[in-house]
Design an enzyme around this catalytic site. Structure first.
Site, PDB file in Angstrom:
ATOM      1  N   GLY A 185       0.785  -1.240   0.000  1.00 52.66           N
ATOM      2  CA  GLY A 185       0.000   0.000   0.000  1.00 52.66           C
ATOM      3  C   GLY A 185       0.809   1.278   0.000  1.00 52.66           C
ATOM      4  O   GLY A 185       0.307   2.330   0.418  1.00 52.66           O
ATOM      5  N   SER A 186       2.050   1.235  -0.493  1.00 47.86           N
ATOM      6  CA  SER A 186       2.836   2.478  -0.479  1.00 47.86           C
ATOM      7  C   SER A 186       2.323   3.482  -1.515  1.00 47.86           C
ATOM      8  O   SER A 186       2.381   4.696  -1.296  1.00 47.86           O
ATOM      9  CB  SER A 186       4.330   2.196  -0.678  1.00 47.86           C
ATOM     10  OG  SER A 186       4.602   1.763  -1.986  1.00 47.86           O
ATOM     11  N   ASN A 187       1.782   3.015  -2.631  1.00 49.43           N
ATOM     12  CA  ASN A 187       1.182   3.954  -3.594  1.00 49.43           C
ATOM     13  C   ASN A 187      -0.103   4.556  -3.037  1.00 49.43           C
ATOM     14  O   ASN A 187      -0.385   5.741  -3.247  1.00 49.43           O
ATOM     15  CB  ASN A 187       0.913   3.249  -4.928  1.00 49.43           C
ATOM     16  CG  ASN A 187       2.164   3.165  -5.779  1.00 49.43           C
ATOM     17  OD1 ASN A 187       2.623   4.165  -6.333  1.00 49.43           O
ATOM     18  ND2 ASN A 187       2.744   1.973  -5.863  1.00 49.43           N
ATOM     19  N   MET A 215      -3.611  -7.538  -6.830  1.00 46.58           N
ATOM     20  CA  MET A 215      -3.080  -8.709  -7.531  1.00 46.58           C
ATOM     21  C   MET A 215      -4.160  -9.551  -8.192  1.00 46.58           C
ATOM     22  O   MET A 215      -4.074 -10.773  -8.209  1.00 46.58           O
ATOM     23  CB  MET A 215      -2.250  -9.557  -6.551  1.00 46.58           C
ATOM     24  CG  MET A 215      -1.076  -8.824  -5.931  1.00 46.58           C
ATOM     25  SD  MET A 215       0.026  -8.089  -7.150  1.00 46.58           S
ATOM     26  CE  MET A 215       0.791  -9.581  -7.780  1.00 46.58           C
ATOM     27  N   ARG A 216      -5.181  -8.891  -8.711  1.00 52.09           N
ATOM     28  CA  ARG A 216      -6.242  -9.639  -9.399  1.00 52.09           C
ATOM     29  C   ARG A 216      -6.460  -9.058 -10.786  1.00 52.09           C
ATOM     30  O   ARG A 216      -6.345  -7.838 -10.968  1.00 52.09           O
ATOM     31  CB  ARG A 216      -7.571  -9.520  -8.647  1.00 52.09           C
ATOM     32  CG  ARG A 216      -7.570 -10.143  -7.297  1.00 52.09           C
ATOM     33  CD  ARG A 216      -8.935  -9.993  -6.668  1.00 52.09           C
ATOM     34  NE  ARG A 216      -9.941 -10.817  -7.314  1.00 52.09           N
ATOM     35  CZ  ARG A 216     -10.066 -12.114  -7.120  1.00 52.09           C
ATOM     36  NH1 ARG A 216      -9.256 -12.743  -6.313  1.00 52.09           N
ATOM     37  NH2 ARG A 216     -11.010 -12.792  -7.727  1.00 52.09           N
ATOM     38  N   ASN A 267      -4.439   1.836 -13.185  1.00 49.80           N
ATOM     39  CA  ASN A 267      -3.476   0.905 -12.583  1.00 49.80           C
ATOM     40  C   ASN A 267      -2.075   1.483 -12.760  1.00 49.80           C
ATOM     41  O   ASN A 267      -1.825   2.242 -13.700  1.00 49.80           O
ATOM     42  CB  ASN A 267      -3.563  -0.452 -13.287  1.00 49.80           C
ATOM     43  CG  ASN A 267      -2.599  -1.467 -12.697  1.00 49.80           C
ATOM     44  OD1 ASN A 267      -2.482  -1.596 -11.475  1.00 49.80           O
ATOM     45  ND2 ASN A 267      -1.883  -2.183 -13.555  1.00 49.80           N
ATOM     46  N   HIS A 316       1.899   0.221 -13.269  1.00 46.82           N
ATOM     47  CA  HIS A 316       2.691  -0.960 -13.605  1.00 46.82           C
ATOM     48  C   HIS A 316       4.177  -0.582 -13.557  1.00 46.82           C
ATOM     49  O   HIS A 316       4.566   0.458 -14.085  1.00 46.82           O
ATOM     50  CB  HIS A 316       2.313  -1.447 -15.006  1.00 46.82           C
ATOM     51  CG  HIS A 316       3.051  -2.690 -15.401  1.00 46.82           C
ATOM     52  ND1 HIS A 316       2.751  -3.921 -14.859  1.00 46.82           N
ATOM     53  CD2 HIS A 316       4.105  -2.875 -16.233  1.00 46.82           C
ATOM     54  CE1 HIS A 316       3.580  -4.816 -15.369  1.00 46.82           C
ATOM     55  NE2 HIS A 316       4.410  -4.217 -16.200  1.00 46.82           N
ATOM     56  N   GLU A 349       7.112   5.848  -8.869  1.00 45.73           N
ATOM     57  CA  GLU A 349       5.679   5.529  -8.796  1.00 45.73           C
ATOM     58  C   GLU A 349       4.973   6.482  -7.833  1.00 45.73           C
ATOM     59  O   GLU A 349       3.864   6.939  -8.095  1.00 45.73           O
ATOM     60  CB  GLU A 349       5.477   4.080  -8.319  1.00 45.73           C
ATOM     61  CG  GLU A 349       5.975   3.037  -9.288  1.00 45.73           C
ATOM     62  CD  GLU A 349       5.643   1.618  -8.827  1.00 45.73           C
ATOM     63  OE1 GLU A 349       4.612   1.418  -8.171  1.00 45.73           O
ATOM     64  OE2 GLU A 349       6.429   0.702  -9.133  1.00 45.73           O
TER      65      GLU A 349
HETATM   66  C1  GRF Z   1       4.072  -1.502  -7.282  1.00 48.21           C
HETATM   67  O1  GRF Z   1       5.378  -1.823  -7.682  1.00 48.21           O
HETATM   68  C2  GRF Z   1       3.159  -1.378  -8.476  1.00 48.21           C
HETATM   69  O2  GRF Z   1       3.806  -0.912  -9.616  1.00 48.21           O
HETATM   70  C3  GRF Z   1       2.702  -2.790  -8.694  1.00 48.21           C
HETATM   71  O3  GRF Z   1       2.587  -3.338  -7.407  1.00 48.21           O
HETATM   72  C4  GRF Z   1       3.419  -2.627  -6.503  1.00 48.21           C
HETATM   73  C5  GRF Z   1       2.541  -2.135  -5.404  1.00 48.21           C
HETATM   74  O4  GRF Z   1       3.256  -1.556  -4.352  1.00 48.21           O
HETATM   75  N1  GRF Z   1       1.479  -2.808  -9.446  1.00 48.21           N
HETATM   76  P1  GRF Z   1       2.473  -0.862  -3.162  1.00 48.21           P
HETATM   77  O5  GRF Z   1       1.496  -1.907  -2.603  1.00 48.21           O
HETATM   78  O6  GRF Z   1       1.746   0.326  -3.703  1.00 48.21           O
HETATM   79  O7  GRF Z   1       3.517  -0.508  -2.158  1.00 48.21           O
END
Ligand code: GRF
Length: 216
Positions: free
Chosen positions: A14-16, A92-93, A109, A111, A176
């Site tokens: 969940g860092s994003n 992850m789905r 999303n 990536h 990101e």
């Molecule tokens: C990130 O590297 C994103 O690009 C990929 O999954 C990872 C998620 O990281 N889709 P976080 O859970 O947001 O830390």
């Protein structure tokens, strides 16, 4: 105009999610995260959401007969909360048409590769194995394919000969955390226009600031 109502869907760290939340808190994105939904019970993203006072929802995939049934339930939960943008952040789905048809061009999303190179799992490792010199990340709208939807923005970072999956992933992740909030901001400002497989950014002043980023 009411602020954009966002749901974040995450399966892990969940860092994003945190990066987007922080930009909203600083007033740099006019939006509110109304829900953190997950398909994994103990995702660290859930703990973050609880800390922020954001509602959480866990749907257990095992309780649904199919991916479509799971996505139907998810779509209902999001519609009930008047969600205007769905942000996949480490979710992850594979999202099926049962979700997409309710949120056309309203699911994003991120990536960890410069699409269309290296779609699917482990984009960073694919880059290392391929020996790329430039890597990066892509925010795109979600369509029925695997990482194939219209590209909103991308950011590039260098890849070095001694990079491992971990070192390159860390460099990309820092990108990101800047790129994803930027994409959400553009959406919240109503500045993203989808035309076929292209996304146009309306009223761009300095084009290079909003299309290609290199933060390293
Ligand atoms: C990130 O590297 C994103 O690009 C990929 O999954 C990872 C998620 O990281 N889709 P976080 O859970 O947001 O830390």
């Amino acid at each position: 105009m009411d602020p954009l109502r966002i749901a974040v869907l995450a399966s892990g760290r969940g860092s994003n999610f945190q990066a987007i939340h922080e930009e909203i808190e600083k007033g740099r994105i006019k939006a509110t995260i109304v829900l953190l939904a997950t398909d994994t019970k103990d995702a660290p993203a859930v703990t973050r959401a609880q800390g922020y006072g954001i509602e959480t929802l866990y749907l257990n995939p095992k309780e649904f007969p199919s991916r479509e049934a799971f996505d139907g339930a998810m779509a209902s939960a999001l519609k009930k909360r008047n969600v205007g943008l769905v942000v996949l952040a480490g979710y992850m789905r594979i999202v099926t048409p049962a979700m997409i048809r309710h949120f056309k061009n309203r699911i994003m999303n991120i990536h960890p590769a410069l699409l269309p190179s290296f779609p699917g799992l482990h984009g960073q490792a694919q880059g290392v194995d391929h020996g790329v010199k430039i890597a990066g990340c892509t925010v795109h709208f979600v369509d029925e394919g695997m990482d194939t939807g219209p590209i909103i923005c991308q950011a590039a970072v260098p890849a070095y000969d001694d990079d491992t999956e971990d070192t390159l992933s860390a460099r990309i992740l820092r990108c990101e955390h800047k790129l994803y909030p930027q994409a959400v901001r553009l959406f919240a400002q109503g500045r993203l226009e989808v035309d076929g497989r292209k996304v146009r950014i309306k009223n761009q002043k300095k084009k290079e600031e909003e299309t290609l980023f290199s933060f390293v």
